[in-house]
Design a protein around this motif. Sequence first.
Motif, PDB file in Angstrom:
ATOM      1  N   ILE A 190      60.962   8.883  26.355  1.00  0.00           N
ATOM      2  CA  ILE A 190      60.276   7.861  27.137  1.00  0.00           C
ATOM      3  C   ILE A 190      59.172   7.244  26.274  1.00  0.00           C
ATOM      4  CG2 ILE A 190      60.803   8.878  29.376  1.00  0.00           C
ATOM      5  CD1 ILE A 190      57.978  10.046  29.426  1.00  0.00           C
ATOM      6  N   LEU A 191      58.874   5.995  26.537  1.00  0.00           N
ATOM      7  CA  LEU A 191      57.806   5.254  25.869  1.00  0.00           C
ATOM      8  C   LEU A 191      56.827   4.824  26.944  1.00  0.00           C
ATOM      9  CD1 LEU A 191      56.560   3.739  23.412  1.00  0.00           C
ATOM     10  CD2 LEU A 191      58.085   1.824  23.967  1.00  0.00           C
ATOM     11  N   ILE A 192      55.609   5.377  26.920  1.00  0.00           N
ATOM     12  CA  ILE A 192      54.677   5.150  28.010  1.00  0.00           C
ATOM     13  C   ILE A 192      53.279   4.819  27.496  1.00  0.00           C
ATOM     14  CG2 ILE A 192      55.902   6.454  29.774  1.00  0.00           C
ATOM     15  CD1 ILE A 192      54.296   8.895  29.072  1.00  0.00           C
ATOM     16  N   SER A 193      52.530   4.115  28.322  1.00  0.00           N
ATOM     17  CA  SER A 193      51.191   3.658  27.975  1.00  0.00           C
ATOM     18  C   SER A 193      50.130   4.616  28.527  1.00  0.00           C
ATOM     19  CB  SER A 193      50.953   2.259  28.550  1.00  0.00           C
ATOM     20  OG  SER A 193      49.588   1.902  28.478  1.00  0.00           O
TER      21      SER A 193
ATOM     22  N   THR B 240      50.820   9.253  32.085  1.00  0.00           N
ATOM     23  CA  THR B 240      50.607   9.645  30.692  1.00  0.00           C
ATOM     24  C   THR B 240      49.507  10.690  30.530  1.00  0.00           C
ATOM     25  OG1 THR B 240      51.369   7.461  30.004  1.00  0.00           O
ATOM     26  CG2 THR B 240      50.262   8.807  28.346  1.00  0.00           C
ATOM     27  N   PRO B 241      48.289  10.451  31.018  1.00  0.00           N
ATOM     28  CA  PRO B 241      47.295  11.523  30.930  1.00  0.00           C
ATOM     29  C   PRO B 241      47.699  12.770  31.705  1.00  0.00           C
ATOM     30  CG  PRO B 241      46.476   9.702  32.271  1.00  0.00           C
ATOM     31  CD  PRO B 241      47.714   9.219  31.607  1.00  0.00           C
ATOM     32  N   ALA B 242      48.508  12.607  32.746  1.00  0.00           N
ATOM     33  CA  ALA B 242      48.997  13.776  33.480  1.00  0.00           C
ATOM     34  C   ALA B 242      49.883  14.641  32.591  1.00  0.00           C
ATOM     35  CB  ALA B 242      49.759  13.329  34.723  1.00  0.00           C
ATOM     36  N   LEU B 243      50.763  14.008  31.815  1.00  0.00           N
ATOM     37  CA  LEU B 243      51.634  14.764  30.911  1.00  0.00           C
ATOM     38  C   LEU B 243      50.844  15.421  29.790  1.00  0.00           C
ATOM     39  CD1 LEU B 243      54.714  12.380  30.568  1.00  0.00           C
ATOM     40  CD2 LEU B 243      54.599  14.542  31.805  1.00  0.00           C
ATOM     41  N   LEU B 244      49.795  14.760  29.320  1.00  0.00           N
ATOM     42  CA  LEU B 244      48.969  15.343  28.275  1.00  0.00           C
ATOM     43  C   LEU B 244      48.182  16.549  28.794  1.00  0.00           C
ATOM     44  CD1 LEU B 244      47.662  12.087  26.571  1.00  0.00           C
ATOM     45  CD2 LEU B 244      49.392  13.667  25.692  1.00  0.00           C
ATOM     46  N   ALA B 245      47.836  16.517  30.069  1.00  0.00           N
ATOM     47  CA  ALA B 245      47.100  17.633  30.666  1.00  0.00           C
ATOM     48  C   ALA B 245      48.019  18.785  31.041  1.00  0.00           C
ATOM     49  CB  ALA B 245      46.342  17.151  31.905  1.00  0.00           C
ATOM     50  N   ASP B 246      49.228  18.461  31.475  1.00  0.00           N
ATOM     51  CA  ASP B 246      50.211  19.477  31.879  1.00  0.00           C
ATOM     52  C   ASP B 246      51.592  18.926  31.568  1.00  0.00           C
ATOM     53  OD1 ASP B 246      51.975  21.237  33.162  1.00  0.00           O
ATOM     54  OD2 ASP B 246      50.560  21.639  34.788  1.00  0.00           O
TER      55      ASP B 246
ATOM     56  N   ALA C 173      57.126  17.909  28.424  1.00  0.00           N
ATOM     57  CA  ALA C 173      56.927  16.713  27.609  1.00  0.00           C
ATOM     58  C   ALA C 173      56.201  17.061  26.316  1.00  0.00           C
ATOM     59  CB  ALA C 173      56.131  15.678  28.390  1.00  0.00           C
ATOM     60  N   ALA C 174      56.664  16.480  25.210  1.00  0.00           N
ATOM     61  CA  ALA C 174      56.017  16.663  23.907  1.00  0.00           C
ATOM     62  C   ALA C 174      55.789  15.292  23.285  1.00  0.00           C
ATOM     63  CB  ALA C 174      56.886  17.518  22.986  1.00  0.00           C
ATOM     64  N   LYS C 175      54.526  14.954  23.067  1.00  0.00           N
ATOM     65  CA  LYS C 175      54.199  13.669  22.456  1.00  0.00           C
ATOM     66  C   LYS C 175      54.583  13.679  20.983  1.00  0.00           C
ATOM     67  CE  LYS C 175      50.295  10.550  21.535  1.00  0.00           C
ATOM     68  NZ  LYS C 175      48.833  10.394  21.604  1.00  0.00           N
ATOM     69  N   LEU C 176      55.185  12.581  20.528  1.00  0.00           N
ATOM     70  CA  LEU C 176      55.589  12.455  19.134  1.00  0.00           C
ATOM     71  C   LEU C 176      54.497  11.726  18.355  1.00  0.00           C
ATOM     72  CD1 LEU C 176      59.362  11.532  19.536  1.00  0.00           C
ATOM     73  CD2 LEU C 176      58.327  13.777  19.195  1.00  0.00           C
ATOM     74  N   GLU C 177      54.060  12.328  17.284  1.00  0.00           N
ATOM     75  CA  GLU C 177      52.999  11.735  16.480  1.00  0.00           C
ATOM     76  C   GLU C 177      53.557  10.606  15.616  1.00  0.00           C
ATOM     77  OE1 GLU C 177      49.890  12.410  16.949  1.00  0.00           O
ATOM     78  OE2 GLU C 177      50.409  13.965  18.418  1.00  0.00           O
TER      79      GLU C 177
ATOM     80  N   ARG D  80      59.173  13.214  23.852  1.00  0.00           N
ATOM     81  CA  ARG D  80      60.446  13.901  24.071  1.00  0.00           C
ATOM     82  C   ARG D  80      60.279  14.797  25.285  1.00  0.00           C
ATOM     83  NH1 ARG D  80      64.600  15.508  20.230  1.00  0.00           N
ATOM     84  NH2 ARG D  80      64.372  17.631  21.035  1.00  0.00           N
ATOM     85  N   LEU D  81      61.232  14.740  26.189  1.00  0.00           N
ATOM     86  CA  LEU D  81      61.193  15.578  27.385  1.00  0.00           C
ATOM     87  C   LEU D  81      62.182  16.721  27.190  1.00  0.00           C
ATOM     88  CD1 LEU D  81      60.975  12.888  30.213  1.00  0.00           C
ATOM     89  CD2 LEU D  81      59.152  13.901  28.839  1.00  0.00           C
ATOM     90  N   GLU D  82      61.666  17.841  26.722  1.00  0.00           N
ATOM     91  CA  GLU D  82      62.513  18.988  26.394  1.00  0.00           C
ATOM     92  C   GLU D  82      63.062  19.600  27.684  1.00  0.00           C
ATOM     93  OE1 GLU D  82      63.310  19.575  23.423  1.00  0.00           O
ATOM     94  OE2 GLU D  82      61.735  18.624  22.205  1.00  0.00           O
ATOM     95  N   ILE D  83      64.386  19.632  27.789  1.00  0.00           N
ATOM     96  CA  ILE D  83      65.046  20.079  29.016  1.00  0.00           C
ATOM     97  C   ILE D  83      64.933  21.596  29.167  1.00  0.00           C
ATOM     98  CG2 ILE D  83      67.267  20.231  30.221  1.00  0.00           C
ATOM     99  CD1 ILE D  83      68.040  17.585  28.879  1.00  0.00           C
TER     100      ILE D  83
END
Length: 255
Positions: free
Chosen positions: A61-64, A70-76, A103-107, A140-143
Amino acid sequence: MEKVEKKKDGVLETTQDAITLGKTLLRTARYAAIAVLEPQTGAPLASRVGTATDIDGTPLILISMLAAHTPALLADPRCSLLLGDPGKGDPLAHPRLSLACRAAKLERDTPEHARAQRRYLNRNPKAQLYVGLGDFSFFRLEIQGASLNGGFGRAYNLTRNDLISEGPALEALAESEQSALDHMNADHRDAIAVYAHHFAKAEGNDWTLTGLDLEGMDLASGDTIRRIFFPRKLTDAGEFRKILIEMARIGKTAE
């Protein structure tokens, strides 16, 4: 047709047909509903995101940062993704796939980010307008697991291994994928139309290849996406050329 048995909880024994349907829903999705946990309250928060898949089938996914999820995924990083086009008529009669993911953010400036961007833009070319903006990031959303509902009375539990395609040829294919796509789309549009007509039972000739992986190929015509599986899984990156020629011959012979 595979014989299936229903468990006491109403979930059917997993079959190859169910796995194929799950992979098809995963590989053909252009968008999905995502559910995350709101950081301040812990309450569920649902939204819509554009999607693609990495070469192994992992959702991208590509999100802003301006989006609440987005901040929700970064927090959990725990999240759920619901895939499936409701189509015409009763939306509950159409198949859908629910994924439990982390979810894993790609650098940026990493090979993983470059591949994710390339594959995402192949699927969603209009995202070129904002992909370079600083507040957008790829995840990347690791299943972790999955639930497939193929329609009324057709419920299955699927695992990560059921949906993700891995093998020794994966990295080599990832490196050669884009050049193969560019070559096919520039010089062999007639063959791509044959794949669409014969193997996907699709109409029209304006088809392009958007992805190649160990198990098949993804085709697009406007907003319409089709998934075609190879007759066998690739064990060597060089095999895909032979398989594409073989499939074009089969399709043309059948015309």
